[in-house]
Scaffold this motif. Sequence first.
Motif, PDB file in Angstrom:
ATOM      1  N   GLY A 152       0.800  -1.217   0.000  1.00  0.00           N
ATOM      2  CA  GLY A 152       0.000   0.000   0.000  1.00  0.00           C
ATOM      3  C   GLY A 152       0.831   1.265   0.000  1.00  0.00           C
ATOM      4  O   GLY A 152       0.381   2.295  -0.516  1.00  0.00           O
ATOM      5  N   PHE A 153       2.040   1.203   0.553  1.00  0.00           N
ATOM      6  CA  PHE A 153       2.885   2.396   0.610  1.00  0.00           C
ATOM      7  C   PHE A 153       2.971   3.037  -0.771  1.00  0.00           C
ATOM      8  O   PHE A 153       2.925   4.261  -0.907  1.00  0.00           O
ATOM      9  CB  PHE A 153       4.285   2.011   1.118  1.00  0.00           C
ATOM     10  N   CYS A 154       3.067   2.223  -1.799  1.00  0.00           N
ATOM     11  CA  CYS A 154       3.056   2.766  -3.164  1.00  0.00           C
ATOM     12  C   CYS A 154       1.696   2.645  -3.837  1.00  0.00           C
ATOM     13  O   CYS A 154       1.204   3.592  -4.443  1.00  0.00           O
ATOM     14  CB  CYS A 154       4.097   2.064  -4.020  1.00  0.00           C
ATOM     15  N   HIS A 155       1.091   1.470  -3.721  1.00  0.00           N
ATOM     16  CA  HIS A 155      -0.091   1.224  -4.557  1.00  0.00           C
ATOM     17  C   HIS A 155      -1.344   1.953  -4.076  1.00  0.00           C
ATOM     18  O   HIS A 155      -2.320   2.043  -4.800  1.00  0.00           O
ATOM     19  CB  HIS A 155      -0.340  -0.284  -4.680  1.00  0.00           C
ATOM     20  N   PHE A 156      -1.327   2.455  -2.860  1.00  0.00           N
ATOM     21  CA  PHE A 156      -2.461   3.263  -2.403  1.00  0.00           C
ATOM     22  C   PHE A 156      -2.313   4.729  -2.814  1.00  0.00           C
ATOM     23  O   PHE A 156      -3.286   5.459  -2.853  1.00  0.00           O
ATOM     24  CB  PHE A 156      -2.577   3.231  -0.863  1.00  0.00           C
ATOM     25  N   HIS A 157      -1.066   5.140  -3.080  1.00  0.00           N
ATOM     26  CA  HIS A 157      -0.810   6.577  -3.171  1.00  0.00           C
ATOM     27  C   HIS A 157      -0.431   7.061  -4.558  1.00  0.00           C
ATOM     28  O   HIS A 157       0.046   8.181  -4.716  1.00  0.00           O
ATOM     29  CB  HIS A 157       0.290   6.967  -2.167  1.00  0.00           C
TER      30      HIS A 157
ATOM     31  N   HIS B 185     -12.443  -9.042   1.648  1.00  0.00           N
ATOM     32  CA  HIS B 185     -11.229  -9.840   1.785  1.00  0.00           C
ATOM     33  C   HIS B 185     -10.268  -9.255   2.807  1.00  0.00           C
ATOM     34  O   HIS B 185      -9.663  -9.971   3.586  1.00  0.00           O
ATOM     35  CB  HIS B 185     -10.521  -9.946   0.431  1.00  0.00           C
ATOM     36  N   MET B 186     -10.109  -7.941   2.766  1.00  0.00           N
ATOM     37  CA  MET B 186      -9.068  -7.320   3.577  1.00  0.00           C
ATOM     38  C   MET B 186      -9.552  -6.827   4.935  1.00  0.00           C
ATOM     39  O   MET B 186      -8.748  -6.420   5.773  1.00  0.00           O
ATOM     40  CB  MET B 186      -8.434  -6.161   2.788  1.00  0.00           C
ATOM     41  N   ALA B 187     -10.859  -6.883   5.161  1.00  0.00           N
ATOM     42  CA  ALA B 187     -11.417  -6.341   6.400  1.00  0.00           C
ATOM     43  C   ALA B 187     -10.736  -6.946   7.617  1.00  0.00           C
ATOM     44  O   ALA B 187     -10.572  -8.160   7.714  1.00  0.00           O
ATOM     45  CB  ALA B 187     -12.914  -6.608   6.460  1.00  0.00           C
ATOM     46  N   LYS B 188     -10.353  -6.058   8.541  1.00  0.00           N
ATOM     47  CA  LYS B 188      -9.732  -6.514   9.786  1.00  0.00           C
ATOM     48  C   LYS B 188     -10.685  -7.448  10.542  1.00  0.00           C
ATOM     49  O   LYS B 188     -10.279  -8.457  11.095  1.00  0.00           O
ATOM     50  CB  LYS B 188      -9.401  -5.314  10.669  1.00  0.00           C
ATOM     51  N   ALA B 189     -11.968  -7.090  10.532  1.00  0.00           N
ATOM     52  CA  ALA B 189     -12.951  -7.894  11.249  1.00  0.00           C
ATOM     53  C   ALA B 189     -13.429  -9.079  10.424  1.00  0.00           C
ATOM     54  O   ALA B 189     -14.315  -9.815  10.839  1.00  0.00           O
ATOM     55  CB  ALA B 189     -14.151  -7.022  11.642  1.00  0.00           C
TER      56      ALA B 189
ATOM     57  N   LYS C  29      -5.415   7.488  -7.801  1.00  0.00           N
ATOM     58  CA  LYS C  29      -5.456   6.781  -9.079  1.00  0.00           C
ATOM     59  C   LYS C  29      -6.512   5.684  -9.145  1.00  0.00           C
ATOM     60  O   LYS C  29      -7.455   5.763  -9.909  1.00  0.00           O
ATOM     61  CB  LYS C  29      -4.087   6.146  -9.363  1.00  0.00           C
ATOM     62  N   HIS C  30      -6.324   4.630  -8.348  1.00  0.00           N
ATOM     63  CA  HIS C  30      -7.125   3.418  -8.563  1.00  0.00           C
ATOM     64  C   HIS C  30      -8.595   3.584  -8.223  1.00  0.00           C
ATOM     65  O   HIS C  30      -9.465   3.086  -8.922  1.00  0.00           O
ATOM     66  CB  HIS C  30      -6.558   2.263  -7.724  1.00  0.00           C
ATOM     67  N   GLY C  31      -8.875   4.205  -7.096  1.00  0.00           N
ATOM     68  CA  GLY C  31     -10.266   4.296  -6.651  1.00  0.00           C
ATOM     69  C   GLY C  31     -10.689   3.090  -5.827  1.00  0.00           C
ATOM     70  O   GLY C  31     -11.612   3.168  -5.031  1.00  0.00           O
ATOM     71  N   ASP C  32     -10.000   1.956  -6.034  1.00  0.00           N
ATOM     72  CA  ASP C  32     -10.352   0.752  -5.259  1.00  0.00           C
ATOM     73  C   ASP C  32      -9.168   0.247  -4.437  1.00  0.00           C
ATOM     74  O   ASP C  32      -9.180  -0.879  -3.972  1.00  0.00           O
ATOM     75  CB  ASP C  32     -10.882  -0.359  -6.175  1.00  0.00           C
ATOM     76  N   LEU C  33      -8.146   1.094  -4.292  1.00  0.00           N
ATOM     77  CA  LEU C  33      -6.971   0.722  -3.495  1.00  0.00           C
ATOM     78  C   LEU C  33      -6.560   1.929  -2.676  1.00  0.00           C
ATOM     79  O   LEU C  33      -6.098   2.926  -3.233  1.00  0.00           O
ATOM     80  CB  LEU C  33      -5.806   0.338  -4.415  1.00  0.00           C
ATOM     81  N   GLU C  34      -6.720   1.830  -1.375  1.00  0.00           N
ATOM     82  CA  GLU C  34      -6.408   3.014  -0.581  1.00  0.00           C
ATOM     83  C   GLU C  34      -6.174   2.664   0.880  1.00  0.00           C
ATOM     84  O   GLU C  34      -6.467   1.562   1.339  1.00  0.00           O
ATOM     85  CB  GLU C  34      -7.539   4.027  -0.747  1.00  0.00           C
ATOM     86  N   GLU C  35      -5.660   3.648   1.609  1.00  0.00           N
ATOM     87  CA  GLU C  35      -5.242   3.463   3.001  1.00  0.00           C
ATOM     88  C   GLU C  35      -6.311   2.841   3.895  1.00  0.00           C
ATOM     89  O   GLU C  35      -6.008   2.045   4.780  1.00  0.00           O
ATOM     90  CB  GLU C  35      -4.894   4.822   3.616  1.00  0.00           C
ATOM     91  N   ALA C  36      -7.563   3.238   3.666  1.00  0.00           N
ATOM     92  CA  ALA C  36      -8.633   2.764   4.553  1.00  0.00           C
ATOM     93  C   ALA C  36      -8.669   1.242   4.584  1.00  0.00           C
ATOM     94  O   ALA C  36      -9.164   0.642   5.538  1.00  0.00           O
ATOM     95  CB  ALA C  36      -9.982   3.316   4.102  1.00  0.00           C
ATOM     96  N   MET C  37      -8.148   0.600   3.525  1.00  0.00           N
ATOM     97  CA  MET C  37      -8.218  -0.858   3.454  1.00  0.00           C
ATOM     98  C   MET C  37      -7.228  -1.542   4.394  1.00  0.00           C
ATOM     99  O   MET C  37      -7.259  -2.771   4.541  1.00  0.00           O
ATOM    100  CB  MET C  37      -8.025  -1.311   2.010  1.00  0.00           C
ATOM    101  N   LEU C  38      -6.367  -0.760   5.034  1.00  0.00           N
ATOM    102  CA  LEU C  38      -5.502  -1.339   6.066  1.00  0.00           C
ATOM    103  C   LEU C  38      -6.320  -1.712   7.289  1.00  0.00           C
ATOM    104  O   LEU C  38      -5.924  -2.559   8.085  1.00  0.00           O
ATOM    105  CB  LEU C  38      -4.408  -0.341   6.460  1.00  0.00           C
ATOM    106  N   ASN C  39      -7.427  -1.025   7.455  1.00  0.00           N
ATOM    107  CA  ASN C  39      -8.255  -1.265   8.636  1.00  0.00           C
ATOM    108  C   ASN C  39      -9.693  -0.917   8.301  1.00  0.00           C
ATOM    109  O   ASN C  39     -10.202   0.119   8.682  1.00  0.00           O
ATOM    110  CB  ASN C  39      -7.743  -0.395   9.800  1.00  0.00           C
TER     111      ASN C  39
END
Lengths: 207, 531
Positions: free
Chosen positions: B201-206, B232-236, B214-224
């Motif tokens: 995410g350091f690169c692909h989110f930003h 798939h990525m949801a913490k919960a 850029k992507h619209g479907d890849l971003e920091e919020a997906m870390l948590n």
Amino acid sequence: MEKIKIFSRFERFWHWTQMATVILLTITGFEIHGNYTLFGFEASVRLHNAAAITFIILGIITIFWLIVTGQYKNFIPTTEKFKEQIQYYTSGIFKGASHPTKKSFGNKLNPLQRVIYLGLLILIFPVQTITGLLYMYYHYPQNPIDANGLWFAVVAHTFGAFLMVAFVIVHVYMTTTGHRLSTNIKAMISGYEEEPAEEHKTDNQPA
Amino acid sequence: MNNILQKITSFLVVLVLPALVIFATVHFGNKRGIPEKFEYQNRADIEKKVDHAEFEILQQEFKRPQDLTAACLSCHNKRDDELMASAHWRWERETTLPNGRGTVTIGKKNLINNFCASAESNNGSCMRCHIGYDWKDKTFDFEDPTNLDCLVCHDNTDTYKKRKGGAGMPATAENATAEFPVPDYNYVAQNVGKPLKENCGFCHFHGGGGNNVKHGDLEEAMLNCSRYVDVHMAKAGQDMSCNDCHLTERHNITGRAYSVSSENNNRAYCESCHTNTPHNDKVIDMHNHKVACQTCHIPIYAKANPTVMYWDWSVAGRTDENGNKITEYDVNHKYSYLSIKGKFVWDDNVKPDYMWFNGTADHFLYGDTISEIPVKINTLMGSYEDRDSKIWPVKIHRGKQPYDVETKEIVNVNVFAEKPGQGAFWEDLRWDTAIQIGMEYVGRYYSGQHDFVSTEMFWPLNHQVSPKEHTLKCTDCHTRSEDGRLANLAGFYLPGRDYAKGVDYTGFAIIIISLLGVVLHSVMRIVARKN
């Protein structure tokens, strides 16, 4: 009045099951077509596909039955009394004339019915079945045969459906043109038709 | 007695049996299959981790990050060969373009985009996301394995953050800040592991200069995030990492981004885990012949934070009365105007566009000339007729960017420099020098005359998969409504959406004529009877 056996048990089962199936196909089909919302699109698709399978199975059984019993002969068109039958519906019926053709177990359809029902059996039903199956299963319409996005298939299927509805309207109305309003429907339920006594027939009908 | 038997028989064949048949039809027909419960164990939970703290070689003092790489490679030999062949390192690869455009060597390095136009000449800023150290100009040595940055992907401490503007070099004692300090190389090196979503995410989110630009479907919020944002990525939820789907063998990472890729291979597929009959339901599963999983399962994107939909460079360069650069914000507190970048339109909870896509893409290359407006910076190939094509949800990023009026080519722009006065647009806000420098860097001709042209980029969506309750419903597509998701995707017959007007009008006419005929005939019979 004389009771004459016209329709066997299988024919009556066939007729009413087919009626119910066709109604189900029609109602769900036009919902899928986008004309209204009734069951919901998904339920309509499922019901339509299921009714199609029922329709095909019933069709296969019926074709088998028609062939082994020889009853398919009822659907072979004839020119005999064809004109008279048209004249009856266009003028005779208004003057209280009697039916030009007499029904029997071996001759249950008048010349007009023979043409119309044969058309239904060899044109509408197969076209609906083939185009329907194409749409259900032929998902690569360019390979091996280019079906041009199934446009032709679905348009034919839709047109067949409209013809079917028109047929049902006229067909239901025509049931009222028997000896009495309810004579034909009663025959399709009991298998027997009541004929006026003076036209009494002596030949014993098979059950 | 005989009469009663006949009546019972009639009752059976006329009512009971047909009713049973119809009941069975409805009962067995109107059933949705129950998907099989899918069990997956995350790779991170099953893979044993080596304790790197025990290795003496990682306890030495590292003056330069390159020395650390050398230490890594002293055990992990030959891994450098794998990495140095990868697109993450070369930022280009040999690829065959569709449309018979031949084989070219392209990638992030030398492809045009409609965000900052291109990476080359902006190395300080863009190459921060290169997996190497200090690709600041053409002198960078791609054959020196110690230039590889192992940590940027394998740091498991979440403390290794490369500074901005450093062309991929971490901060040194001279330029360290509170936000980007000198990394604690021993701590990081002794805690390496498989890449986490933070690493990717350091690169692909930003990409594009900010979170989710850029992507619209890849971003920091997906870390948590919640399952609603990404199942798939949801913490919960399953809490999967990127490489649970982007399976990786010997540093070859599966997955394609069609902003830079062209070929239909090495992709990551939903089907790899879920099979191509995941619904256990024929009607729904058969959609997969022509519809990508993503189409129904990513009903909206940018669910947590907005993404950039429109970027207009033509209005960049405006300053306030004192000549200072300005920043304006929209209602969501996202920048809507920047002197250095122009005008932005952001959006969140965006409904995707839908296109036929077969996994191949064409690109607008250096030397290509503008033949249609808006210019397609990349072109997703596919059509209904193509057996490999499926309907795919896409983010379309639109914008205006500079081109050479004489050659009709889209130009490179030098936007980044470490300080003003060197001609970079972000510093000096002058197009002529910025384009001149950008074009010179890549060895292209520039006439000196520029204008702006509308461009489009197409980003197939793959992430932010919604929980099943939020997927598209049948009538989102199978509808005559102009708001239908596929209202604009022509060229094939879609039930519920399409109909042949002539056939429908003729059909209804036949029905009406039949009804009228029936009514007329019965009226005549009634009249005749009365007479």
